[in-house]
Design an enzyme around this catalytic site. Sequence first.
Site, short mmCIF file in Angstrom:
data_model
loop_
_atom_site.label_atom_id
_atom_site.label_comp_id
_atom_site.label_asym_id
_atom_site.label_seq_id
_atom_site.Cartn_x
_atom_site.Cartn_y
_atom_site.Cartn_z
N ARG A 104 0.85 -1.19 0.00
CA ARG A 104 0.00 0.00 0.00
C ARG A 104 0.88 1.24 0.00
O ARG A 104 1.75 1.36 0.85
CB ARG A 104 -0.81 -0.01 1.30
CG ARG A 104 -2.27 0.13 1.12
CD ARG A 104 -3.03 -0.05 2.39
NE ARG A 104 -2.48 0.49 3.63
CZ ARG A 104 -3.23 1.02 4.59
NH1 ARG A 104 -4.53 1.12 4.43
NH2 ARG A 104 -2.70 1.44 5.71
N THR A 108 -1.06 7.57 -0.62
CA THR A 108 -2.36 7.50 -1.30
C THR A 108 -3.23 6.35 -0.77
O THR A 108 -4.42 6.31 -1.05
CB THR A 108 -2.15 7.27 -2.80
OG1 THR A 108 -1.55 5.98 -2.98
CG2 THR A 108 -1.25 8.34 -3.41
N ASP A 201 0.56 -2.03 12.52
CA ASP A 201 0.98 -2.52 11.21
C ASP A 201 1.33 -4.01 11.32
O ASP A 201 2.35 -4.38 11.91
CB ASP A 201 2.19 -1.71 10.72
CG ASP A 201 2.53 -2.05 9.28
OD1 ASP A 201 2.74 -3.25 8.98
OD2 ASP A 201 2.56 -1.13 8.45
N ASP A 204 4.80 -5.20 9.92
CA ASP A 204 5.93 -4.77 10.76
C ASP A 204 5.97 -5.56 12.07
O ASP A 204 7.05 -5.94 12.54
CB ASP A 204 5.83 -3.27 11.06
CG ASP A 204 6.21 -2.44 9.84
OD1 ASP A 204 6.83 -2.99 8.91
OD2 ASP A 204 5.88 -1.24 9.83
O1 LIG Z 1 -7.15 -2.81 3.01
P1 LIG Z 1 -5.95 -2.00 2.66
O2 LIG Z 1 -6.18 -0.52 2.89
O3 LIG Z 1 -5.42 -2.28 1.29
O4 LIG Z 1 -4.83 -2.33 3.74
C1 LIG Z 1 -4.51 -3.63 4.13
C2 LIG Z 1 -3.16 -4.03 3.65
O5 LIG Z 1 -2.15 -3.24 4.28
C3 LIG Z 1 -1.19 -4.12 4.89
O6 LIG Z 1 -0.16 -4.44 4.03
P2 LIG Z 1 1.02 -3.41 3.65
O7 LIG Z 1 0.67 -2.69 2.39
O8 LIG Z 1 1.36 -2.61 4.83
O9 LIG Z 1 2.19 -4.38 3.25
P3 LIG Z 1 2.97 -5.45 4.10
O10 LIG Z 1 2.01 -6.58 4.32
O11 LIG Z 1 4.10 -5.80 3.22
O12 LIG Z 1 3.40 -4.81 5.37
C4 LIG Z 1 -2.01 -5.35 5.20
O13 LIG Z 1 -1.23 -6.51 5.41
C5 LIG Z 1 -2.91 -5.47 4.00
O14 LIG Z 1 -2.31 -6.14 2.92
O1 LIG Z 2 -4.34 -1.00 10.49
C1 LIG Z 2 -3.74 -1.44 9.50
C2 LIG Z 2 -4.12 -1.08 8.19
C3 LIG Z 2 -3.45 -1.63 7.15
N1 LIG Z 2 -2.43 -2.47 7.38
C4 LIG Z 2 -2.05 -2.82 8.64
O2 LIG Z 2 -1.12 -3.61 8.81
N2 LIG Z 2 -2.71 -2.29 9.66
#
Ligand SMILES: O=P(O)(O)OC[C@H]1O[C@H](OP(=O)(O)OP(=O)(O)O)[C@H](O)[C@@H]1O
Ligand SMILES: O=c1cc[nH]c(=O)[nH]1
Length: 210
Positions: A104, A108, A201, A204
């Site tokens: 993400r 944005t 997150d 993380d």
């Molecule tokens: O519903 P959304 O608004 O799309 O958000 C959710 C997404 O955000 C996080 O991933 P992130 O993009 O942080 O990547 P990561 O899993 O690599 O940390 C989470 O694991 C989802 O994939």
């Molecule tokens: O709260 C949130 C939203 C998106 N992705 C995450 O990991 N946590």
Amino acid sequence: MGKFQVMNHPLIQHKLTIIRNENCGTREFREVVNEIASLLAFEVSREMPLEDVDVKTPQGIAHAKQLSGKKVAVVPILRAGIGMVDGILDLIPAAKVGHIGMYRDEETLQPHEYFVKLPSDIDKRQIFVVDPMLATGGSAIMAIDALIKRGVDESNIKFVCLVAAPEGVKALQEAHGDVDIYAAALDDKLENGYITPGLGDAGDRLFGTK
Ligand SMILES: O=P(O)(O)OC[C@H]1O[C@H](OP(=O)(O)OP(=O)(O)O)[C@H](O)[C@@H]1O
Ligand SMILES: O=c1cc[nH]c(=O)[nH]1
Ligand SMILES: [Mg+2]
């Protein structure tokens, strides 16, 4: 129309509380995410179809049951979805695993696809798309778009997450109405793209980054 269901099993709720705590460290977070994923898979798999089968036991013939539905594929949305895979495979060890990489944009909140690797017979399988967080819904929607582009029927997809925001549930239902959605919790709202109160997150916290 697909359904949205919060899985209220006491063990799921108790374990979710553990990982919500900001003091839960990486090791415990990782462990408990997998445990919750197992319990969610157990609940979701209640709906798997069975057929009758006769089996010869040491004592006679048992009129028994066996799974008769499609084979399963687990598809984690990278990165955080990876944290749920082992827990699901503990229960469904024969499942194949596909991966969809999605990040993400922090400004944005738009998702970007960076990797797709799926079993070649993905269109014939019952698919569990897994990601701990359903926030705006953008990542889930785009991941499911990627599956549909490869011949998968929406009705063969179940989306399994830990925490969902109302905004994400609505967006996913509007985009992919035949996908069933399962969550351990439905939280209050999104704030700056983060689920509130949520658990922070997920990627993380699972991998110890940031
Ligand atoms: O519903 P959304 O608004 O799309 O958000 C959710 C997404 O955000 C996080 O991933 P992130 O993009 O942080 O990547 P990561 O899993 O690599 O940390 C989470 O694991 C989802 O994939
Ligand atoms: O709260 C949130 C939203 C998106 N992705 C995450 O990991 N946590
Ligand atoms: Mg992600």
